[in-house]
Design a protein around this motif. Structure first.
Motif, short mmCIF file in Angstrom:
data_model
loop_
_atom_site.label_atom_id
_atom_site.label_comp_id
_atom_site.label_asym_id
_atom_site.label_seq_id
_atom_site.Cartn_x
_atom_site.Cartn_y
_atom_site.Cartn_z
N ASN A 14 0.86 -1.16 0.02
CA ASN A 14 0.06 -0.16 -0.07
C ASN A 14 0.99 1.23 0.05
OD1 ASN A 14 0.61 0.21 2.77
ND2 ASN A 14 -1.53 -0.80 3.45
N ARG A 15 2.04 1.18 0.50
CA ARG A 15 2.98 2.29 0.12
C ARG A 15 3.01 2.70 -1.32
NH1 ARG A 15 7.19 4.23 3.30
NH2 ARG A 15 7.03 2.51 4.76
N GLN A 16 3.46 1.67 -2.23
CA GLN A 16 3.24 2.04 -3.55
C GLN A 16 2.01 2.58 -3.94
OE1 GLN A 16 6.31 1.85 -5.63
NE2 GLN A 16 4.65 3.01 -6.90
N VAL A 17 0.71 2.14 -3.53
CA VAL A 17 -0.49 2.60 -3.62
C VAL A 17 -0.52 4.18 -3.46
CG1 VAL A 17 -2.79 2.61 -3.32
CG2 VAL A 17 -1.58 0.29 -3.81
N VAL A 18 -0.04 4.37 -2.44
CA VAL A 18 0.04 5.73 -1.92
C VAL A 18 0.89 6.79 -2.83
CG1 VAL A 18 0.75 7.51 -0.19
CG2 VAL A 18 -0.57 5.39 0.52
N VAL A 19 1.96 6.24 -3.09
CA VAL A 19 2.79 7.06 -4.04
C VAL A 19 2.25 7.08 -5.49
CG1 VAL A 19 5.12 6.84 -5.40
CG2 VAL A 19 5.12 6.30 -2.94
N ASP A 20 1.61 6.20 -6.09
CA ASP A 20 0.96 6.26 -7.16
C ASP A 20 -0.32 7.33 -7.28
OD1 ASP A 20 2.53 4.38 -8.18
OD2 ASP A 20 0.97 2.65 -8.10
#
Length: 172
Positions: free
Chosen positions: A124-130
Protein backbone atom coordinates in the motif's frame (compact mmCIF):
# COMPACT_ATOMS: atom_id res chain seq x y z
CA UNK A 1 5.82 20.64 -14.87
CA UNK A 2 5.35 22.24 -11.44
CA UNK A 3 4.11 19.94 -8.68
CA UNK A 4 1.69 21.15 -6.05
CA UNK A 5 1.85 19.97 -2.48
CA UNK A 6 -0.60 17.12 -1.98
CA UNK A 7 -2.24 16.67 1.43
CA UNK A 8 -4.41 14.03 3.03
CA UNK A 9 -7.69 15.67 2.03
CA UNK A 10 -6.36 15.90 -1.53
CA UNK A 11 -5.73 12.15 -1.57
CA UNK A 12 -9.22 11.54 -0.22
CA UNK A 13 -10.70 13.74 -2.98
CA UNK A 14 -8.50 12.00 -5.57
CA UNK A 15 -10.10 8.68 -4.62
CA UNK A 16 -13.64 10.08 -4.37
CA UNK A 17 -13.71 12.39 -7.40
CA UNK A 18 -10.89 13.72 -9.58
CA UNK A 19 -13.02 16.72 -10.57
CA UNK A 20 -13.60 17.66 -6.92
CA UNK A 21 -9.84 17.48 -6.31
CA UNK A 22 -9.11 19.79 -9.25
CA UNK A 23 -11.78 22.32 -8.25
CA UNK A 24 -10.76 22.30 -4.58
CA UNK A 25 -7.05 22.79 -5.32
CA UNK A 26 -7.82 25.62 -7.77
CA UNK A 27 -9.52 27.52 -4.94
CA UNK A 28 -13.10 26.82 -5.99
CA UNK A 29 -14.33 26.06 -2.50
CA UNK A 30 -17.90 24.92 -2.05
CA UNK A 31 -17.39 23.31 1.35
CA UNK A 32 -18.28 26.41 3.40
CA UNK A 33 -21.99 25.95 2.68
CA UNK A 34 -22.06 22.16 3.02
CA UNK A 35 -23.94 20.72 5.99
CA UNK A 36 -21.91 17.49 5.76
CA UNK A 37 -18.63 19.40 5.92
CA UNK A 38 -19.93 21.37 8.90
CA UNK A 39 -20.90 18.10 10.64
CA UNK A 40 -17.40 16.81 10.06
CA UNK A 41 -15.83 19.97 11.51
CA UNK A 42 -17.98 19.74 14.64
CA UNK A 43 -17.13 16.05 14.99
CA UNK A 44 -13.42 16.86 14.78
CA UNK A 45 -13.75 19.54 17.46
CA UNK A 46 -15.41 17.22 19.99
CA UNK A 47 -13.52 14.02 19.15
CA UNK A 48 -10.78 12.72 21.42
CA UNK A 49 -11.40 14.99 24.43
CA UNK A 50 -8.76 13.17 26.53
CA UNK A 51 -5.98 13.58 23.97
CA UNK A 52 -3.69 16.59 24.19
CA UNK A 53 -2.23 16.26 20.69
CA UNK A 54 -5.07 17.07 18.29
CA UNK A 55 -5.21 18.77 14.88
CA UNK A 56 -1.45 18.47 14.44
CA UNK A 57 0.15 20.25 11.48
CA UNK A 58 3.19 18.32 10.26
CA UNK A 59 5.93 20.38 8.55
CA UNK A 60 3.29 22.81 7.28
CA UNK A 61 2.31 20.11 4.77
CA UNK A 62 -0.56 18.10 6.26
CA UNK A 63 -2.70 17.92 9.36
CA UNK A 64 -3.66 14.82 11.30
CA UNK A 65 -6.60 14.63 13.70
CA UNK A 66 -4.75 13.20 16.67
CA UNK A 67 -1.79 11.21 17.94
CA UNK A 68 -2.55 8.51 20.48
CA UNK A 69 0.52 6.47 21.45
CA UNK A 70 1.49 4.29 18.51
CA UNK A 71 -1.53 5.46 16.49
CA UNK A 72 -2.53 8.29 14.21
CA UNK A 73 -6.26 8.73 14.71
CA UNK A 74 -8.88 10.01 12.29
CA UNK A 75 -12.57 10.36 13.00
CA UNK A 76 -15.25 10.10 10.32
CA UNK A 77 -19.02 10.29 10.53
CA UNK A 78 -19.64 7.14 8.48
CA UNK A 79 -17.77 4.53 6.46
CA UNK A 80 -19.50 5.36 3.17
CA UNK A 81 -16.16 6.59 1.80
CA UNK A 82 -14.07 3.92 3.48
CA UNK A 83 -11.69 3.43 0.54
CA UNK A 84 -10.97 7.17 0.42
CA UNK A 85 -10.64 7.33 4.22
CA UNK A 86 -8.17 4.44 4.16
CA UNK A 87 -6.11 6.12 1.44
CA UNK A 88 -6.06 9.35 3.43
CA UNK A 89 -4.78 7.48 6.50
CA UNK A 90 -2.20 5.59 4.43
CA UNK A 91 -1.02 8.95 3.08
CA UNK A 92 -0.49 10.21 6.65
CA UNK A 93 1.34 7.03 7.67
CA UNK A 94 3.49 7.24 4.52
CA UNK A 95 4.37 10.89 5.10
CA UNK A 96 5.25 10.20 8.73
CA UNK A 97 7.40 7.22 7.68
CA UNK A 98 9.36 9.52 5.35
CA UNK A 99 10.13 11.58 8.44
CA UNK A 100 11.30 8.51 10.38
CA UNK A 101 8.07 8.18 12.41
CA UNK A 102 6.42 4.78 12.19
CA UNK A 103 2.83 4.63 13.40
CA UNK A 104 -0.31 2.64 12.72
CA UNK A 105 -3.63 4.26 11.94
CA UNK A 106 -7.06 4.10 13.50
CA UNK A 107 -10.13 5.42 11.70
CA UNK A 108 -13.17 5.74 13.96
CA UNK A 109 -16.57 5.70 12.27
CA UNK A 110 -18.89 7.32 14.79
CA UNK A 111 -22.20 6.37 13.15
CA UNK A 112 -21.31 2.68 13.13
CA UNK A 113 -19.45 2.85 16.46
CA UNK A 114 -16.49 0.97 15.03
CA UNK A 115 -12.81 1.54 14.40
CA UNK A 116 -10.58 0.25 11.60
CA UNK A 117 -6.85 -0.30 12.07
CA UNK A 118 -4.70 0.69 9.09
CA UNK A 119 -1.10 -0.47 8.67
CA UNK A 120 1.34 0.84 6.06
CA UNK A 121 3.14 -1.96 4.21
CA UNK A 122 5.20 -2.19 1.01
CA UNK A 123 2.15 -2.88 -1.19
CA UNK A 124 0.00 0.00 0.00
CA UNK A 125 3.05 2.29 0.21
CA UNK A 126 3.30 2.02 -3.58
CA UNK A 127 -0.44 2.68 -3.89
CA UNK A 128 0.05 5.93 -1.94
CA UNK A 129 3.00 6.97 -4.13
CA UNK A 130 0.88 6.28 -7.24
CA UNK A 131 -2.06 8.27 -5.81
CA UNK A 132 0.17 11.27 -5.05
CA UNK A 133 1.50 11.16 -8.60
CA UNK A 134 -2.03 10.72 -9.99
CA UNK A 135 -3.30 13.69 -7.98
CA UNK A 136 -0.42 15.84 -9.22
CA UNK A 137 -1.25 14.82 -12.80
CA UNK A 138 -4.91 15.85 -12.31
CA UNK A 139 -3.78 19.25 -11.03
CA UNK A 140 -1.69 19.82 -14.16
CA UNK A 141 -4.81 19.66 -16.35
CA UNK A 142 -5.83 23.03 -17.83
CA UNK A 143 -9.49 22.41 -16.94
CA UNK A 144 -11.29 20.10 -14.54
CA UNK A 145 -11.97 16.48 -15.48
CA UNK A 146 -15.49 15.84 -16.73
CA UNK A 147 -18.13 15.23 -14.10
CA UNK A 148 -18.67 11.52 -13.57
CA UNK A 149 -22.02 10.88 -11.88
CA UNK A 150 -21.82 8.45 -8.99
CA UNK A 151 -24.36 7.67 -6.22
CA UNK A 152 -22.88 10.12 -3.70
CA UNK A 153 -22.81 13.14 -6.08
CA UNK A 154 -26.06 14.56 -4.68
CA UNK A 155 -24.52 14.82 -1.20
CA UNK A 156 -21.35 16.51 -2.48
CA UNK A 157 -20.70 20.20 -1.82
CA UNK A 158 -19.86 20.57 -5.54
CA UNK A 159 -23.07 18.97 -6.83
CA UNK A 160 -24.74 22.19 -7.99
CA UNK A 161 -21.48 23.41 -9.52
CA UNK A 162 -21.13 20.22 -11.57
CA UNK A 163 -24.76 19.76 -12.57
CA UNK A 164 -26.33 23.24 -12.58
CA UNK A 165 -27.08 23.03 -16.31
CA UNK A 166 -28.66 19.58 -16.09
CA UNK A 167 -32.41 19.35 -15.76
CA UNK A 168 -33.63 16.42 -13.73
CA UNK A 169 -36.35 14.58 -15.70
CA UNK A 170 -38.61 14.84 -12.62
CA UNK A 171 -38.23 18.65 -12.66
CA UNK A 172 -39.09 19.05 -16.35
Amino acid sequence: MQHQTIGGVDIQYYVVCKRKLWLYKKGIGMEEESDRVMQGKVLHEIAYPRLLQKEILIDGAFKIDALDGEYVREVKISSKMQKADTMQMLYYLYQLSLRGINKKGLISYTKEKRTEEIVLNDDNRQVVVDAIEGAQNILQLPSPPKAKKVPYCKKCAYYEFCYVLEVDEHDA
